[in-house]
Each structure stands twice: as C-alpha cells, then as structure tokens.
Design a protein around this motif. Structure first.
Motif, short mmCIF file in Angstrom:
data_model
loop_
_atom_site.label_atom_id
_atom_site.label_comp_id
_atom_site.label_asym_id
_atom_site.label_seq_id
_atom_site.Cartn_x
_atom_site.Cartn_y
_atom_site.Cartn_z
N PHE A 478 0.82 -1.22 0.00
CA PHE A 478 0.00 0.00 0.00
C PHE A 478 0.85 1.27 0.00
O PHE A 478 0.33 2.38 0.09
CB PHE A 478 -0.94 0.01 1.21
CG PHE A 478 -2.12 -0.91 1.07
CD1 PHE A 478 -3.26 -0.51 0.39
CD2 PHE A 478 -2.08 -2.19 1.60
CE1 PHE A 478 -4.34 -1.35 0.25
CE2 PHE A 478 -3.17 -3.05 1.46
CZ PHE A 478 -4.29 -2.63 0.78
N GLY A 479 2.18 1.10 -0.08
CA GLY A 479 3.06 2.25 -0.18
C GLY A 479 3.27 3.03 1.10
O GLY A 479 3.68 4.19 1.06
N VAL A 480 3.02 2.41 2.26
CA VAL A 480 3.15 3.15 3.52
C VAL A 480 4.15 2.48 4.47
O VAL A 480 4.17 2.77 5.65
CB VAL A 480 1.78 3.27 4.24
CG1 VAL A 480 0.85 4.17 3.44
CG2 VAL A 480 1.14 1.91 4.47
N TYR A 481 5.01 1.60 3.95
CA TYR A 481 6.00 0.94 4.82
C TYR A 481 7.26 1.80 4.92
O TYR A 481 7.62 2.25 5.99
CB TYR A 481 6.34 -0.44 4.27
CG TYR A 481 7.37 -1.16 5.12
CD1 TYR A 481 7.07 -1.54 6.43
CD2 TYR A 481 8.64 -1.43 4.63
CE1 TYR A 481 8.00 -2.18 7.22
CE2 TYR A 481 9.59 -2.08 5.42
CZ TYR A 481 9.26 -2.45 6.71
OH TYR A 481 10.19 -3.08 7.49
N CYS A 482 7.94 2.01 3.81
CA CYS A 482 9.11 2.88 3.71
C CYS A 482 10.25 2.47 4.64
O CYS A 482 10.45 3.04 5.71
CB CYS A 482 8.75 4.34 3.97
SG CYS A 482 10.07 5.47 3.46
N GLU A 483 11.00 1.47 4.21
CA GLU A 483 12.10 0.94 5.00
C GLU A 483 13.20 1.96 5.23
O GLU A 483 13.95 1.87 6.20
CB GLU A 483 12.67 -0.30 4.29
CG GLU A 483 13.69 -1.06 5.10
CD GLU A 483 14.16 -2.31 4.39
OE1 GLU A 483 14.86 -3.11 5.01
OE2 GLU A 483 13.82 -2.47 3.20
#
Length: 523
Positions: A478-483
């Motif tokens: 969903f594009g909201v992790y951002c490692e």
C-alpha cells in the motif's frame, strides 16, 4: 472522450497526455468518465508545456525532468500536483540503421535530435552527457548541438538522413521501429518518470481534486496483480499493438503510486534539480530553489512526508543478465558464498541425519543448521530481485523465529527430555541476581512460573517476528512501509520497534536460562 487536436469542449476537463503505454490507466478512466476530454500530444512533453501555456489544456501528464525544467525556466505557468509513474523511464539511444555510431562515446560532439526545446529528449541528452563525462576543463558539461525535429517520425527519419546522429526516446515505444533504427545504449532517469501539473486557475478546483482521486482509483485497478496478468496486459496489447513479451517486460519494470497520485516527493524535486544543474540544463538562482515554486499541494499532502525511495533508478534490470556490471558481479559473489554455505551446512546436517541417535536434541540442531542455508538463499535472490526483497524477508524472518525457538528446545532437551525433571532441576536452584542490565534484581528459579515465563519470552518472538514481516509486506503493497524512513508517518518505525522489543525479550530469556543451567549443559 479523446481528441488529438488541441480544441476545447465546454464543461470538460482537458487533460493533455502522451499517447504511450504509460497512459493506459488514464485512457481507461477517460473511457468511463465523460467529463474528461483527452488531448493527445504525440510530440511529447515539449508540446504539452506549449499547450498548457496557450491554455489549450487544463492538466498535463508528462515527464518529470522536462516539467521541472519548464517551471525553473518559467516556460509556462503551472505547478506539480501529483505523481503519475514512480519508476524511472528507460530511454533508448537510437541511431540510424546503417549509421556509423556503435556506442555512446561515438556521439560526443555530434548533433542530437530532439522533439522540441525543453522536451524530455533534450533534457535527457544533457543528462546522458553528464553521465558519460562529456565535460570541459572546468568540469561543465560540453555544449550539445541539438536538431529540433518535432515528431517521433521526423526523429526516426532524421537519424537516417543525416540531420541528427542520434535521438533518445522511450524503449518500448521505439522498439517496434528497429527495422529502421538501432539501439546503441539505454539511459535510465535517476528519478520517478511522470508527474501531473496544472495551471494556477485550477489549483483549488474541486474538479481537479476529483480527477486526481478517480485517476488514483483507475491506477490501483490497472496495477492490481491480477489485472497485470490479464486485463491490463490485454489492454496494452489491444490499444498499442505491442507483442506480449514487450508488454510483460514493461509491466515487470513499471511502478505506479501505491497510495494516491496526489503525493509528490520532495526528494524527487530536489534530486532532479540537483542533477539538472550538474548537467548544465539549469542554473541555480542565488537565493536557491524554493520547493513551493514547483509543487502545489492542493490536497494538503505534505511533500516531505513521503518515502525517499532507493534502488529505483540505479540499475537497468532489463540488462542485468547481459551487462557485466558491478551489480551482476556482486550477484555472482553472493551466489558463490550462498553455494558454499549450503554445501557446508548440508554436510553437517547429513552427518547428524546419518548418526541420528538422539532425536530430541538432533532435530533441534538440524533446524538450527538450516538457518544459514535459508539466509544464504534469501540473500542470493534478494540481491538480484532487490525491489521484492521485503517479500523474501517474510520467509527469512519466519525461519529466524523458528530457529530461536529451536535454541530453547535444544537447551531444555539436553537438560532433560521430561518436563517434570526439568522443573525438579530448577527447583534445586537458589535465589540469584538477574542477568545484566537487571542485575540489581533477583529471581527464584525454583518458582513454578519461572520456566513458563522463560518459554513464553521466547515463544512470543515466534509469533511477533512473522507478524511483523507480514505487516511489512502488506504496508509495502500500500506504499506506507518505507524501509528507508523512521518517520512516524510510515509503518517501518512501528514494525522495527515491535521487532526490537520482541527479540530483546526472547534473547534475554535464552541468556537467562543458559546462565542458570550452563553447569548442567556442560555435562
């Protein structure tokens, strides 16, 4: 509704676009929404900038580098309101079929064909010169002589009749014309490739806001895994006439916004400006660039709370197996190391299996010995398919949790294979201090709940670790992790925090049990 001519239909939102496969989600939306009037601009971003300057379109979806250059040079009055494609663009460097040019260095000092002044084909030619080191004694990119040829057809004709040595265009759009052209190389943009812009009178427009929301929904439908395998693939084949292998190859490399198109990354603007300055396309003003001059956040989306992507434009995956580059060499090294690890660990596992006389202990030892094999294989494939590594990490993290539990079971089974005897041995232990850093407190191993607490301190990790990996996969989708970010706006910080607490508790429990039983374990 679609129109190829630059005309206005009252009451409709005029959206200018380049008629290429990237536009598929937009075309699908326009087919269902009669309020949208599509204006095709086949000459590319330069034509779109001209159209928005002449009030012939309300919105333009065009190339990042050219749009940002247009704003910086005040070519037209518009601002960025969204991101359309997040992956880099693969620019093919094309020359005439019978031309003398064989490699990029042959083009140094030669005339380069472009569609229009300020177009992506012009900006990327300057970036190519920067990348290839075509600089003067002062370190500035040497001036390139451009030949404006307007249309894609004229560009193709131009490299065959001598008007230009080469031109740059998107790979898959150009590939069908290899009967009249040759590719001598490819250049990837070091930024996400397509942005959305509009003119000042539409910054606060509810119509534009609704369009962005609907476009996001159309992108999500087009980009769904099932659609990529079926309807999206068939749409591109039917609408653009591409062969299936090209459609599949393009779909494997392209990425669209996972959340909504309204998100504009501050890093994209800054990195593009910095690169264009170095390429000699732009000159930084004395007061510096102001991001607000480039981005209009009409939906109150903060440009500095978006994930700074990594590994999106650093390697051309289509050439991975043919170009002997650093990434491929690293993959070979990783493969050799993974192979050696697998052989050594497998040999030890085989020895235990051959002498399987203490099943309770040896089954745990075998589980532990499997860990380097799992990690080596995951690292090997993760190095190659680095964009999908978070999915591989789900397997790795799950097995890490299993191995941690195996350590606990191994210590207890060495102590005794009977839970009652284990408790009896612990009942003989006297009150003692906890392991650092809690050595100021004491505990009683003889208490019945002690062994229960130690077991659950480890077993909670078996639950938390895989759940964290699953959460990472879902939030990444969903594009909201951002490692790469520790911002509270993304899931990564919460997953890492939960994982860190869980592993500390599990390891503390193991260490506490080991220190307590190390004398017995020696025997």
């Amino acid at each position: 509704m679609m129109r190829s001519e630059l005309m206005s239909t009252p009451g409709k939102l005029r959206v200018g676009y380049v008629p290429e496969h990237f536009s598929s989600p937009l075309l699908q939306l326009a087919a269902k929404d009669p309020s949208i009037e599509l204006v095709s601009c086949g000459s590319g971003t330069g034509q779109l900038i001209t159209a928005i300057r002449n009030n012939e379109i309300d919105i333009a979806i065009a190339l990042t580098e050219a749009l940002i250059t247009g704003i910086a040079k005040k070519s037209a009055d518009y601002k960025i309101i969204g991101t359309y494609v997040t992956s880099p663009l693969n620019w093919a460097v094309a020359v005439g079929k019978e031309s003398k040019y064989e490699k990029l260095e042959d083009l140094k000092g030669e005339k380069i064909g472009i569609s229009r002044i300020g177009s992506g084909s012009q900006v990327m030619a300057s970036y190519m010169a920067l990348r290839e080191g075509w600089v003067d004694s002062e370190g500035k990119v040497e001036k390139i002589e451009f030949e404006v040829l307007d249309t894609f057809k004229n560009l193709r004709d131009g490299v065959n009749d001598g008007r230009a040595a080469a031109f740059m265009w998107e790979h898959f759009t150009t590939k069908p014309y290899l009967n009249e052209l040759r590719f001598i190389d490819h250049v990837l943009t070091p930024w996400s490739s397509w942005l959305i812009v509009t003119s000042p009178e539409h910054y606060a427009s509810s119509t534009v806001k609704a369009f962005l929301a609907n476009l996001s929904a159309s992108i999500h439908a087009f980009d769904a895994p099932a659609a990529r395998e079926s309807s999206s693939k068939e749409f591109i084949k039917g609408h653009f006439g591409y062969p299936e292998e090209d459609v599949v190859a393009w779909l494997e490399g392209v990425t669209y916004p996972k959340v909504g198109v309204e998100v504009v990354k501050k890093s994209t603007i800054e990195e593009t400006l910095k690169t264009l300055e170095a390429a000699g396309v732009l000159e930084k003003p004395a007061a510096g660039w102001k991001i607000d001059d480039f981005v209009e956040s009409i939906l109150d989306t903060l440009t500095n709370t978006t994930c700074p992507e990594v590994n999106t434009a650093t390697a051309d995956d289509s050439a991975f197996l043919s170009d002997w580059n650093a990434h491929r060499i690293g993959w070979v090294v990783a493969g050799v190391c993974a192979g050696l690890t697998t052989i050594i660990a497998s040999y030890n596992i085989w020895r235990h299996a051959k002498n399987y006389r203490k099943p309770l202990e040896q089954r745990q030892v075998i589980r532990i010995l499997m860990m380097p094999i799992v990690f080596a294989v995951i690292s090997f494939f993760g190095y190659r398919y680095y964009r999908e590594f978070i999915s591989f990490a789900l397997i790795r993290d799950t097995y890490e949790a299993i191995t941690t539990a195996a350590f606990l079971c191994l210590m207890l089974s060495i102590l005794s294979d009977c839970p009652i005897e284990q408790r009896e041995l612990l009942a003989e232990k006297e009150k003692r201090k906890l392991v650092a850093p809690f050595c100021c407190w004491q505990f009683r191993p003889s208490k019945p709940y002690f062994i229960w607490m130690v077991k659950w301190s480890v077993l909670q990790f078996v639950i938390v670790k895989p759940l964290g990996a699953v959460a990472g996969v879902i939030t990444e989708a969903f594009g909201v992790y951002c490692e790469t970010s520790n911002s509270l706006a993304f899931a990564n910080i919460y997953v890492v925090l939960a994982d860190s607490i869980s592993v500390v508790v599990a390891l503390y429990g193991l260490v506490l049990l080991y220190v307590l039983l190390k004398a017995e374990l020696k025997h």
